[in-house]
Scaffold this motif. Structure first.
Motif, PDB file in Angstrom:
ATOM      1  N   ILE A   1      61.034   6.740  48.851  1.00 35.48           N
ATOM      2  CA  ILE A   1      60.881   6.253  50.223  1.00 35.48           C
ATOM      3  C   ILE A   1      59.571   6.800  50.779  1.00 35.48           C
ATOM      4  CG2 ILE A   1      61.851   6.200  52.548  1.00 35.48           C
ATOM      5  CD1 ILE A   1      64.604   6.676  51.263  1.00 35.48           C
ATOM      6  N   ASP A   2      58.714   5.902  51.240  1.00 34.86           N
ATOM      7  CA  ASP A   2      57.435   6.286  51.831  1.00 34.86           C
ATOM      8  C   ASP A   2      57.413   5.867  53.295  1.00 34.86           C
ATOM      9  OD1 ASP A   2      56.281   7.260  49.391  1.00 34.86           O
ATOM     10  OD2 ASP A   2      55.959   5.178  48.791  1.00 34.86           O
ATOM     11  N   ASN A   3      56.586   6.526  54.075  1.00 34.13           N
ATOM     12  CA  ASN A   3      56.399   6.229  55.501  1.00 34.13           C
ATOM     13  C   ASN A   3      57.680   6.379  56.305  1.00 34.13           C
ATOM     14  OD1 ASN A   3      53.697   5.588  55.016  1.00 34.13           O
ATOM     15  ND2 ASN A   3      54.216   3.485  54.541  1.00 34.13           N
TER      16      ASN A   3
ATOM     17  N   ARG B   1      61.930   4.559  65.529  1.00 33.77           N
ATOM     18  CA  ARG B   1      62.854   3.510  65.112  1.00 33.77           C
ATOM     19  C   ARG B   1      62.179   2.202  64.731  1.00 33.77           C
ATOM     20  NH1 ARG B   1      67.945   4.155  69.190  1.00 33.77           N
ATOM     21  NH2 ARG B   1      68.569   6.197  68.434  1.00 33.77           N
ATOM     22  N   ALA B   2      61.086   1.878  65.368  1.00 38.08           N
ATOM     23  CA  ALA B   2      60.421   0.603  65.094  1.00 38.08           C
ATOM     24  C   ALA B   2      59.565   0.661  63.832  1.00 38.08           C
ATOM     25  CB  ALA B   2      59.570   0.194  66.290  1.00 38.08           C
TER      26      ALA B   2
ATOM     27  N   GLY C   1      60.475  -2.853  48.843  1.00 36.70           N
ATOM     28  CA  GLY C   1      60.100  -3.529  50.074  1.00 36.70           C
ATOM     29  C   GLY C   1      60.249  -2.634  51.291  1.00 36.70           C
ATOM     30  N   ASP C   2      60.215  -3.272  52.444  1.00 39.92           N
ATOM     31  CA  ASP C   2      60.273  -2.554  53.716  1.00 39.92           C
ATOM     32  C   ASP C   2      61.676  -2.589  54.292  1.00 39.92           C
ATOM     33  OD1 ASP C   2      57.534  -2.053  53.630  1.00 39.92           O
ATOM     34  OD2 ASP C   2      57.059  -3.943  54.618  1.00 39.92           O
ATOM     35  N   VAL C   3      62.094  -1.453  54.866  1.00 37.29           N
ATOM     36  CA  VAL C   3      63.369  -1.354  55.562  1.00 37.29           C
ATOM     37  C   VAL C   3      63.130  -0.739  56.930  1.00 37.29           C
ATOM     38  CG1 VAL C   3      64.774  -1.193  53.469  1.00 37.29           C
ATOM     39  CG2 VAL C   3      63.896   0.878  54.496  1.00 37.29           C
ATOM     40  N   SER C   4      63.920  -1.159  57.912  1.00 41.02           N
ATOM     41  CA  SER C   4      63.773  -0.602  59.266  1.00 41.02           C
ATOM     42  C   SER C   4      65.158  -0.387  59.872  1.00 41.02           C
ATOM     43  CB  SER C   4      62.944  -1.531  60.149  1.00 41.02           C
ATOM     44  OG  SER C   4      63.561  -2.797  60.260  1.00 41.02           O
ATOM     45  N   LEU C   5      65.225   0.568  60.791  1.00 41.41           N
ATOM     46  CA  LEU C   5      66.486   0.872  61.456  1.00 41.41           C
ATOM     47  C   LEU C   5      66.677   0.076  62.736  1.00 41.41           C
ATOM     48  CD1 LEU C   5      66.723   4.724  60.961  1.00 41.41           C
ATOM     49  CD2 LEU C   5      67.962   2.923  59.753  1.00 41.41           C
ATOM     50  N   GLN C   6      65.572  -0.160  63.450  1.00 41.25           N
ATOM     51  CA  GLN C   6      65.699  -0.893  64.707  1.00 41.25           C
ATOM     52  C   GLN C   6      64.524  -1.835  64.875  1.00 41.25           C
ATOM     53  OE1 GLN C   6      67.370   1.204  67.769  1.00 41.25           O
ATOM     54  NE2 GLN C   6      67.021  -0.326  69.297  1.00 41.25           N
ATOM     55  N   PRO C   7      64.747  -3.110  64.765  1.00 40.60           N
ATOM     56  CA  PRO C   7      66.046  -3.710  64.457  1.00 40.60           C
ATOM     57  C   PRO C   7      66.403  -3.459  62.999  1.00 40.60           C
ATOM     58  CG  PRO C   7      64.376  -5.405  64.485  1.00 40.60           C
ATOM     59  CD  PRO C   7      63.714  -4.119  64.917  1.00 40.60           C
ATOM     60  N   LEU C   8      67.698  -3.391  62.718  1.00 45.69           N
ATOM     61  CA  LEU C   8      68.163  -3.158  61.364  1.00 45.69           C
ATOM     62  C   LEU C   8      67.737  -4.327  60.485  1.00 45.69           C
ATOM     63  CD1 LEU C   8      69.775  -1.433  59.416  1.00 45.69           C
ATOM     64  CD2 LEU C   8      71.821  -2.685  60.093  1.00 45.69           C
ATOM     65  N   GLY C   9      67.029  -4.025  59.418  1.00 47.88           N
ATOM     66  CA  GLY C   9      66.576  -5.111  58.552  1.00 47.88           C
ATOM     67  C   GLY C   9      65.939  -4.593  57.282  1.00 47.88           C
ATOM     68  N   ALA C  10      65.790  -5.499  56.356  1.00 56.90           N
ATOM     69  CA  ALA C  10      65.136  -5.189  55.086  1.00 56.90           C
ATOM     70  C   ALA C  10      64.478  -6.455  54.564  1.00 56.90           C
ATOM     71  CB  ALA C  10      66.147  -4.665  54.082  1.00 56.90           C
ATOM     72  N   ARG C  11      63.299  -6.288  54.050  1.00 56.60           N
ATOM     73  CA  ARG C  11      62.579  -7.376  53.374  1.00 56.60           C
ATOM     74  C   ARG C  11      62.274  -6.845  51.979  1.00 56.60           C
ATOM     75  NH1 ARG C  11      58.597 -11.516  55.894  1.00 56.60           N
ATOM     76  NH2 ARG C  11      60.407 -11.524  57.223  1.00 56.60           N
ATOM     77  N   LEU C  12      63.126  -7.227  51.024  1.00 53.67           N
ATOM     78  CA  LEU C  12      63.073  -6.640  49.695  1.00 53.67           C
ATOM     79  C   LEU C  12      62.807  -7.691  48.625  1.00 53.67           C
ATOM     80  CD1 LEU C  12      66.237  -4.363  49.982  1.00 53.67           C
ATOM     81  CD2 LEU C  12      63.862  -3.631  50.119  1.00 53.67           C
TER      82      LEU C  12
END
Length: 71
Positions: free
Chosen positions: A17-19, A24-25, A46-57
């Protein structure tokens, strides 16, 4: 009637996990690689985020047989 359960073994598993941030954004970069049942390969990146909850994998699956999921 209870359905039979398929047994799946993931080992070894590698996660990077990087960055990672407490903002939250801010999206973090995830890489995961695992071996399924001794021969199949699964990879996610790919990228994952907590707010909004999402993933682009992006994902790759190699040498995983359908029989692995049939009990």
């Amino acid at each position: 009637m209870q359905a039979d359960k398929a047994e799946l073994h993931l080992a070894p598993v590698s996660v990077q996990i990087d960055n990672l941030s407490d903002r939250r954004a801010q999206a973090a970069r995830l890489r995961l690689a695992a071996t399924l049942n001794g021969s199949g390969q699964i990879a996610l990146a790919g990228d994952v985020s907590l707010q909004p909850l999402g993933a682009r994998l992006d994902w790759q699956v190699r040498s995983v047989g359908v029989a692995d999921f049939n009990p």
